[in-house]
Motif scaffolding. Structure first.
Motif, PDB file in Angstrom:
ATOM      1  N   ALA A 293     -92.174  29.050  71.491  1.00  9.32           N
ATOM      2  CA  ALA A 293     -92.221  29.981  70.366  1.00  9.32           C
ATOM      3  C   ALA A 293     -90.816  30.456  70.057  1.00  9.32           C
ATOM      4  N   PRO A 294     -90.489  30.639  68.794  1.00  9.03           N
ATOM      5  CA  PRO A 294     -89.131  31.078  68.449  1.00  9.03           C
ATOM      6  C   PRO A 294     -88.916  32.552  68.793  1.00  9.03           C
ATOM      7  N   ASP A 295     -87.634  32.929  68.889  1.00 12.67           N
ATOM      8  CA  ASP A 295     -87.303  34.319  69.208  1.00 12.67           C
ATOM      9  C   ASP A 295     -87.766  35.269  68.122  1.00 12.67           C
TER      10      ASP A 295
ATOM     11  N   TYR B 256     -90.478  35.232  66.537  1.00 16.24           N
ATOM     12  CA  TYR B 256     -91.871  35.624  66.787  1.00 16.24           C
ATOM     13  C   TYR B 256     -91.916  36.751  67.812  1.00 16.24           C
ATOM     14  N   PHE B 257     -91.131  36.606  68.887  1.00 15.75           N
ATOM     15  CA  PHE B 257     -91.179  37.627  69.935  1.00 15.75           C
ATOM     16  C   PHE B 257     -90.622  38.964  69.437  1.00 15.75           C
TER      17      PHE B 257
ATOM     18  N   SER C  72     -93.261  40.389  67.252  1.00 13.73           N
ATOM     19  CA  SER C  72     -94.375  40.846  68.081  1.00 13.73           C
ATOM     20  C   SER C  72     -94.019  42.154  68.794  1.00 13.73           C
ATOM     21  N   GLU C  73     -92.776  42.250  69.252  1.00  9.62           N
ATOM     22  CA  GLU C  73     -92.341  43.468  69.946  1.00  9.62           C
ATOM     23  C   GLU C  73     -92.351  44.666  69.009  1.00  9.62           C
TER      24      GLU C  73
END
Lengths: 219, 405
Positions: free
Chosen positions: B14-16, B18-19, B22-23
């Protein structure tokens, strides 16, 4: 002579007090300014100690989130295969972490604790999707879910391994995933799954043998 | 393929972005301000117990407390494990009249418990008590302001015409006729018909209690209340003395007084004249006769058939099953028995593409922990060289509680 000495001692004590107070102020300012950085530099055990001793804070939670977010997502993704389900499970995991962080006693490793919550969330999600699921049985139909999904690496053998994992019973799949992909120790998995290390080793061994056969057949 | 030596990477990347997204989504959901996270306090929901006003000693109650389903009449014990806890403080409870009283077993609470000062003062009030104010408890409550008739008197019948009822207290008695003497307009006097006397009177309905300090108010009359009337309708049956009975009430009373005809309704069926005589022929004779008829029909059918031609007989012989039995060696060799447990899912693949697959030497070891170290090492060597596989799987995940954190 004695008078000079008294004056000297007085001025020295004043200077020492000034020095001490200025240092403490500097330390406090530096601490407040670089608190996130300080937390980043802590090891996992130190973070656990900080959590137990200093109590729950949003800074600590953000640090935990940044440390384990990716690992938890991939762990949920390995168990659930679908991106949407993994995203839901990961979100719910960290919501529960935030709500129950004050209950963490430091008796287990922080990573194990978070992983256990994530595993429970994944299992709950599987049960929600399929209430009649039997975790002793393999779920080969789950392999179809990952045919066209988000964020696939494109590695053919990795994809094949993920499909082969669907032919394992859930418990063996869980042990293999935690050990092979997440690099958790048997001790950690033992705490996480409340199972003896011997049983885990046997289970991992069985899973590897089955997967090897399956992958060799598919080649 | 050796999975442990040839490490296969993850299938998902998953790409950064997305994280990060999400965060931020998660922090927004939790109400954490990223710019000033120190100000955020976790919203831990702690349910504080309500302040206990009264205490009830429930020791010994739970064993008798049972709830009964009014439909199925099945009773189920309630919280037996609370006996082990001991004394439990219960917050004040509120029961509404809509609740089924059968589900609240007040009888389970002993009287000595309910009579304590610090405990709930629970008084059992039945439906009959509410209809009939002649209640011993109420008489005791007003005992201080009451005087009893000291002179013994014989009361044969009591006819009560008007009583004012206000929360189980009768204030005014207009006419109180007793055989031997009659009381009219008795106000500001105290009359207490003792409970002992009333017990002897089957017809006594109301115990007249007159409070001393109450002035005479407008007299009212209690109409006879049908049994089908609920508590909520009871108030409507209190009417002034001069008021006439409502036609609806009289109608209901008339219906209740109507004699129920218990005779069986006439039916459309004629009564059975008498019991029919059983047949003298035994049952087995019929069975034997039918069997004989079938056999006879078989022979008759064969007798009337035309004779078969030679061609038909030849065709029939050709259709007979061959007498040659196939040798078991001709059967195809299957590898079903050689496939270990757990690999049935890949069985077609193994049979199709791995015909030479043989079952590995798997031995089950139960007490691996108690083995001497030398034996363990020998077993490990055997397994490392691929000569055998030891199955040490035990009751895996037996103690795992997936639901707990």
């Amino acid at each position: 002579m004695s008078l000079n000495f008294i004056y000297f001692a007085h001025w020295k004590s004043l200077w020492d007090n000034f020095k001490k107070s200025s240092m403490s102020v500097d330390t406090a300012i530096a601490k407040n300014m670089s608190e996130p950085k300080r937390l980043q530099n802590l090891s996992e055990d130190e973070l656990s100690v900080e959590l137990v001793s200093a109590g729950v804070s949003a800074l600590l939670f953000i640090e935990i989130l940044s440390r384990y977010q990716q690992q938890i997502y991939y762990h949920c993704r390995n168990l659930l295969l679908s991106h949407d389900d993994a995203d839901d499970a990961a979100q719910n995991t960290f919501i529960k972490v935030w709500q129950n962080l004050h209950q963490f006693k430091g008796e287990s490793r922080l990573r194990t604790w978070v992983y256990r919550i994530a595993t429970n969330e994944s299992i709950n999600l599987i049960r929600k999707r399929k209430p009649t699921i039997d975790f002793d049985e393999a779920q080969p139909e789950m392999a179809d879910m990952m045919s066209e999904d988000l964020y696939l690496s494109g590695d053919e053998i990795a994809l094949k391994l993920q499909k082969a994992l669907c032919y394992l019973p859930f418990k063996q799949k869980l042990v293999f995933t935690l050990r092979y992909f997440e690099d958790l120790t048997y001790e950690e998995i033992s705490v996480l799954t409340s199972t003896s290390e011997g049983a885990l080793k046997a289970s991992y061994h069985h899973a590897v043998k089955k997967l090897e056969i399956y992958l060799s057949v598919l080649r | 393929m050796d999975l442990e030596n040839e490490k296969i990477g993850p299938a998902y990347i998953a790409p950064d972005t997305y994280f990060k997204e999400s965060e931020s989504r998660l922090l927004h959901r939790l109400g954490i301000d990223v710019n000033s996270p120190e100000a955020t306090v976790p919203n831990i929901e702690v349910i504080k117990p309500e302040a206990v006003v009264m205490k009830v000693d429930t020791s010994g109650i739970q064993k008798r407390a049972r709830k009964q389903d009014p439909l199925t009449s099945k009773s189920v014990g309630v919280y037996k494990e609370l006996d082990a806890v001991g004394k439990v403080e219960i917050a004040p409870l509120t029961f509404t009249t809509n609740e089924n009283p059968e589900w609240v077993n007040f009888s389970a609470i002993s009287e000595e418990t309910s009579g304590l000062v610090e405990s709930l003062n629970i008084t059992k009030v039945t439906y009959g008590d509410l209809l009939n104010p002649l209640d011993e408890t109420m008489a005791l409550e007003s005992a201080e302001s009451e005087t009893s008739i000291s002179e013994p008197m014989v009361v044969e019948s009591v006819e009560l015409e008007s009583i004012e009822v206000e929360s189980a207290e009768i204030e005014t008695l207009e006419t109180f006729e007793v055989t031997g003497f009659a009381i009219e307009e008795v106000t500001a006097e105290e009359i207490l018909v003792e409970a002992e006397m009333l017990e002897t009177l089957e017809e006594a309905v109301v115990e007249p209690i007159i409070e001393q300090n109450l002035e005479s108010t407008e007299s009212i009359i209690i109409h006879e209340v049908p049994e089908s009337v609920g508590l909520d309708e009871l108030e409507s049956y209190i009417a002034p003395i001069n008021a006439t009975k409502a036609p609806v009430i009289e109608e209901v009373l008339a219906q209740e007084e109507q004699v129920i005809n218990l005779e069986a309704p006439p039916t459309a069926f004629a009564p059975i004249a008498g019991r029919q005589k059983e047949s003298a022929t035994p049952g087995w004779l019929g069975i034997a006769a039918s069997f004989a008829a079938i056999v006879a029909a078989y022979f008759i059918w064969n007798a009337i058939q035309p004779p078969k031609t030679e061609e038909a007989m030849a065709t029939e012989l050709q259709q007979d099953e061959p007498t040659l039995i196939e040798s078991p060696l001709d059967e195809p060799v299957l590898f079903k028995d050689t496939i270990p447990d757990g690999l049935q899912l890949v069985e077609p693949l193994i049979n199709g593409e791995m015909p030479n697959y043989k079952e590995p030497n798997v031995y089950t070891i139960i007490d691996a922990k108690e083995m001497p170290p030398r034996t363990k090492r020998a077993l490990q060597d055997l397994e490392d060289n691929g000569l055998t596989t030891f199955d040490m799987e035990d009751e895996m995940f037996e103690e795992l509680d997936f639901e707990s954190l």
